[in-house]
Design a protein around this motif. Structure first.
Motif, PDB file in Angstrom:
ATOM      1  N   ASN A 123      23.543  -7.210  11.678  1.00  0.00           N
ATOM      2  CA  ASN A 123      22.862  -5.929  11.864  1.00  0.00           C
ATOM      3  C   ASN A 123      23.113  -5.362  13.257  1.00  0.00           C
ATOM      4  O   ASN A 123      23.314  -4.147  13.415  1.00  0.00           O
ATOM      5  CB  ASN A 123      21.362  -6.091  11.615  1.00  0.00           C
ATOM      6  CG  ASN A 123      21.041  -6.320  10.152  1.00  0.00           C
ATOM      7  OD1 ASN A 123      21.775  -5.876   9.275  1.00  0.00           O
ATOM      8  ND2 ASN A 123      19.943  -7.006   9.876  1.00  0.00           N
TER       9      ASN A 123
ATOM     10  N   THR B  50      30.227  -3.312  -6.210  1.00  0.00           N
ATOM     11  CA  THR B  50      30.608  -2.431  -5.100  1.00  0.00           C
ATOM     12  C   THR B  50      31.883  -1.658  -5.406  1.00  0.00           C
ATOM     13  O   THR B  50      32.275  -0.785  -4.653  1.00  0.00           O
ATOM     14  CB  THR B  50      30.790  -3.220  -3.803  1.00  0.00           C
ATOM     15  OG1 THR B  50      31.950  -4.068  -3.938  1.00  0.00           O
ATOM     16  CG2 THR B  50      29.574  -4.052  -3.492  1.00  0.00           C
TER      17      THR B  50
ATOM     18  N   HIS C  11      26.352 -14.768   3.864  1.00  0.00           N
ATOM     19  CA  HIS C  11      26.648 -13.368   4.156  1.00  0.00           C
ATOM     20  C   HIS C  11      28.144 -13.134   4.021  1.00  0.00           C
ATOM     21  O   HIS C  11      28.948 -13.943   4.509  1.00  0.00           O
ATOM     22  CB  HIS C  11      26.193 -13.012   5.572  1.00  0.00           C
ATOM     23  CG  HIS C  11      24.754 -13.335   5.849  1.00  0.00           C
ATOM     24  ND1 HIS C  11      23.725 -12.821   5.110  1.00  0.00           N
ATOM     25  CD2 HIS C  11      24.165 -14.136   6.794  1.00  0.00           C
ATOM     26  CE1 HIS C  11      22.565 -13.275   5.576  1.00  0.00           C
ATOM     27  NE2 HIS C  11      22.810 -14.072   6.587  1.00  0.00           N
TER      28      HIS C  11
ATOM     29  N   GLU D 194      26.330  -3.808  13.382  1.00  0.00           N
ATOM     30  CA  GLU D 194      26.419  -2.712  12.407  1.00  0.00           C
ATOM     31  C   GLU D 194      27.563  -2.933  11.420  1.00  0.00           C
ATOM     32  O   GLU D 194      28.312  -2.017  11.072  1.00  0.00           O
ATOM     33  CB  GLU D 194      26.567  -1.358  13.122  1.00  0.00           C
ATOM     34  CG  GLU D 194      25.377  -1.020  14.009  1.00  0.00           C
ATOM     35  CD  GLU D 194      25.481   0.354  14.651  1.00  0.00           C
ATOM     36  OE1 GLU D 194      26.596   0.914  14.663  1.00  0.00           O
ATOM     37  OE2 GLU D 194      24.454   0.860  15.119  1.00  0.00           O
ATOM     38  N   MET D 195      27.669  -4.182  10.982  1.00  0.00           N
ATOM     39  CA  MET D 195      28.694  -4.545  10.006  1.00  0.00           C
ATOM     40  C   MET D 195      28.120  -4.442   8.591  1.00  0.00           C
ATOM     41  O   MET D 195      26.972  -4.804   8.342  1.00  0.00           O
ATOM     42  CB  MET D 195      29.183  -5.974  10.261  1.00  0.00           C
ATOM     43  CG  MET D 195      29.912  -6.133  11.584  1.00  0.00           C
ATOM     44  SD  MET D 195      30.327  -7.870  11.967  1.00  0.00           S
ATOM     45  CE  MET D 195      31.504  -8.232  10.661  1.00  0.00           C
ATOM     46  N   GLU D 196      28.933  -3.948   7.670  1.00  0.00           N
ATOM     47  CA  GLU D 196      28.518  -3.872   6.280  1.00  0.00           C
ATOM     48  C   GLU D 196      28.638  -5.269   5.660  1.00  0.00           C
ATOM     49  O   GLU D 196      29.674  -5.932   5.806  1.00  0.00           O
ATOM     50  CB  GLU D 196      29.394  -2.888   5.519  1.00  0.00           C
ATOM     51  CG  GLU D 196      28.938  -2.650   4.092  1.00  0.00           C
ATOM     52  CD  GLU D 196      29.804  -1.640   3.354  1.00  0.00           C
ATOM     53  OE1 GLU D 196      29.504  -1.372   2.171  1.00  0.00           O
ATOM     54  OE2 GLU D 196      30.780  -1.147   3.951  1.00  0.00           O
ATOM     55  N   TYR D 197      27.615  -5.703   4.981  1.00  0.00           N
ATOM     56  CA  TYR D 197      27.638  -7.034   4.381  1.00  0.00           C
ATOM     57  C   TYR D 197      26.688  -7.112   3.201  1.00  0.00           C
ATOM     58  O   TYR D 197      25.817  -6.262   3.028  1.00  0.00           O
ATOM     59  CB  TYR D 197      27.263  -8.096   5.410  1.00  0.00           C
ATOM     60  CG  TYR D 197      25.799  -8.068   5.838  1.00  0.00           C
ATOM     61  CD1 TYR D 197      24.860  -8.922   5.248  1.00  0.00           C
ATOM     62  CD2 TYR D 197      25.350  -7.196   6.826  1.00  0.00           C
ATOM     63  CE1 TYR D 197      23.529  -8.900   5.628  1.00  0.00           C
ATOM     64  CE2 TYR D 197      24.026  -7.176   7.219  1.00  0.00           C
ATOM     65  CZ  TYR D 197      23.116  -8.027   6.619  1.00  0.00           C
ATOM     66  OH  TYR D 197      21.794  -7.999   6.990  1.00  0.00           O
ATOM     67  N   LYS D 198      26.895  -8.119   2.382  1.00  0.00           N
ATOM     68  CA  LYS D 198      25.983  -8.478   1.310  1.00  0.00           C
ATOM     69  C   LYS D 198      25.547  -9.923   1.530  1.00  0.00           C
ATOM     70  O   LYS D 198      26.245 -10.703   2.200  1.00  0.00           O
ATOM     71  CB  LYS D 198      26.666  -8.361  -0.056  1.00  0.00           C
ATOM     72  CG  LYS D 198      26.964  -6.940  -0.499  1.00  0.00           C
ATOM     73  CD  LYS D 198      25.762  -6.330  -1.172  1.00  0.00           C
ATOM     74  CE  LYS D 198      26.133  -4.990  -1.809  1.00  0.00           C
ATOM     75  NZ  LYS D 198      24.962  -4.386  -2.496  1.00  0.00           N
TER      76      LYS D 198
ATOM     77  N   ASN E 136      31.567 -10.011   3.255  1.00  0.00           N
ATOM     78  CA  ASN E 136      32.085  -8.646   3.151  1.00  0.00           C
ATOM     79  C   ASN E 136      32.021  -8.217   1.691  1.00  0.00           C
ATOM     80  O   ASN E 136      32.596  -8.882   0.826  1.00  0.00           O
ATOM     81  CB  ASN E 136      33.526  -8.611   3.653  1.00  0.00           C
ATOM     82  CG  ASN E 136      34.108  -7.216   3.706  1.00  0.00           C
ATOM     83  OD1 ASN E 136      33.962  -6.438   2.768  1.00  0.00           O
ATOM     84  ND2 ASN E 136      34.789  -6.899   4.791  1.00  0.00           N
ATOM     85  N   PRO E 137      31.337  -7.111   1.368  1.00  0.00           N
ATOM     86  CA  PRO E 137      31.156  -6.740  -0.035  1.00  0.00           C
ATOM     87  C   PRO E 137      32.429  -6.238  -0.710  1.00  0.00           C
ATOM     88  O   PRO E 137      32.471  -6.118  -1.936  1.00  0.00           O
ATOM     89  CB  PRO E 137      30.097  -5.632   0.035  1.00  0.00           C
ATOM     90  CG  PRO E 137      30.238  -5.060   1.399  1.00  0.00           C
ATOM     91  CD  PRO E 137      30.627  -6.207   2.287  1.00  0.00           C
TER      92      PRO E 137
END
Length: 451
Positions: A348, A450, A379, A351-355, A381-382
């Motif tokens: 967070n 996604t 965690h 500010e990385m995109e993750y699932k 990378n989506p």
């Protein structure tokens, strides 16, 4: 080419590097200087000696100056402190702490492994109550002697990290009433809050008084601890476990670059900004495996790996360092907690995109006795399933599963491919579909959504 190689500091960094160099180079002169009495011991075993789990003190020692000389032809000078590095002349000034004598020693290559200091906050009344840290053998012996001579009944541990929780368990093991004072809202700040909750509950179940969102502000003359919450506490002694500060005084004085993490900056071969000076261990700054950003990890595995990298480069057989994930594991009473890579908080902040894929299940086949719950968070990378980090808390098998995830990260195996791993199965050890296989199946569905 025969060289004169000097090593400052022992234990995991210095002693290991010296040994690795000797394996690769039979001819060079190697001299190691250690300020303390002991050169090679199991730091991580010290809490368990205090807790009477490890009963033989001598079992913590891996080597002595005599064995280094006889088996490896490495000269070790204990109780010798290096006080100056003359880089242009490539000369050290050394103080013999037993005789107070000052003398000089030249070098071709120099390896720094100074380690780190335990951090002790400057608080009002700090000298009123017996207070300890746990960083070396002398600290361990001091704590053990105090307990044996004074038979205390209670203590407070300031800090809820690895050392703090390991010591909470071991102090409880020997019958002490233990309070853990942690200034943040959770213990083990490197794991996600939902995982820490399992530890909070377990600590309380085992009699530990857990004081979160609380910090020690001072000690009254009657030995009463004043906490930031307004609470007051009376205990027999304190243990500070609030982290460490890298020992960089000598390096800084010599003009070596100190990085933003406070550690000595090194490259992928463990060289400092002086190509003839290398550094390893708790005092250095390297880089993160994923992000390539500065990172400092004061743990045993990094020190050992860095030692190998430095030794290979000094011996003319370079191997590059690939960075650190910060993989760690700890025993907390009957639970094991392990983590690797980036946490929810770190992702967070970046500010990385993750699932995040979560799963809980039994450590092995439920019908076989002794199955315990294991909780997993991964965690990723989506878009492509690249694993950023993971945490596992539970009973048996936490260690092997975090190690599989570390292997997947280093091997570039995406999270959904964990389903394809042919893990070993027998009822005492696992299930036909291992917990990590199921994590992979769950993650596949999340990645598909996604697209």
């Amino acid at each position: 080419m025969k060289q004169k190689i000097l090593v400052i500091g022992g234990v995991a960094g210095g002693a290991t590097t010296a040994s690795q160099i000797r394996k690769l180079d039979k001819e060079s002169t190697i001299i190691m200087f250690e300020k303390d009495e002991y050169i090679s011991f199991g730091n991580c075993g010290m809490p368990y000696y205090i807790g009477d789990i490890i009963t033989e003190r001598d079992s913590l020692f891996a080597a002595t100056p005599q064995s280094f000389k006889e088996k490896k032809n490495i000269e070790v000078r204990t109780r010798h402190e290096v006080i100056d590095i003359n880089r242009p002349s490539k000369i050290l000034t050394i103080k013999n702490l037993q005789t107070e004598e000052l003398y000089e020693e030249s070098y071709d290559k120099l390896l720094l492994a100074p380690g780190a200091y335990p951090f002790v906050p400057d608080l009002p009344g700090i000298g009123i109550i017996p207070s300890f840290t746990l960083r070396n053998i002398e600290d361990m012996d001091y704590i053990k002697q105090y307990i044996n001579e004074h038979t205390p009944s209670s203590c407070a541990i300031v800090g809820g990290g690895f050392i703090g929780l390991e010591m909470a368990e071991n102090f409880t093991q020997i019958g002490l009433d233990v309070h853990v004072i942690e200034r943040s809202e959770q213990v083990m700040k490197m794991i996600d809050p939902s995982m820490a909750e399992h530890l909070h509950e377990h600590l309380k179940e085992n009699g530990v008084h857990l004081l979160l969102n609380s910090s020690l502000e001072g000690i009254e003359s009657d030995r009463t601890l004043k906490l930031s919450t307004g609470e007051q506490l009376k205990v027999d002694f304190l243990l500070f476990a609030v982290g460490v500060k890298p020992k960089v005084d000598l390096a800084e004085k010599a003009g070596l670059t100190i990085g933003e993490t406070g550690g000595i900056v090194t490259n992928e071969f463990m060289q400092t900004n002086d190509p003839n000076i290398y550094a390893v261990g708790d005092a250095i700054q390297t880089f993160h495996f994923h992000l390539q950003t500065p990172k400092r990890v004061p743990l045993a595995w990094p020190a050992h790996r860095q030692s190998y990298i430095a030794a290979k480069h000094i011996a003319g057989e370079p191997v590059s360092f690939k960075g650190l994930l910060g993989t760690s594991i700890a025993k907390v009473f009957h639970l094991t907690v392990a983590a690797t890579g980036l946490s929810e908080k770190a992702l967070n902040q970046m500010e990385m995109e993750y699932k995040t894929v979560e799963h809980s299940g039994k450590s092995h086949a439920g019908y076989y006795p002794g199955a315990e719950y294991v909780y997993i968070r991964v965690h990723f990378n989506p878009l492509d399933g690249k694993i950023y980090g993971a945490q596992i808390v539970g009973g048996d098998g936490v260690d092997k599963r975090i190690d599989v995830i570390v292997t997947a990260i280093y091997g570039g195996i995406p999270v959904h491919e964990l389903q394809a791993l042919e893990t070993s199965y027998s009822p005492p050890y696992s299930s036909p579909k291992d917990l990590l296989n199921i994590v992979g199946y769950k993650a596949e569905d999340m990645i598909q959504k996604t697209k």
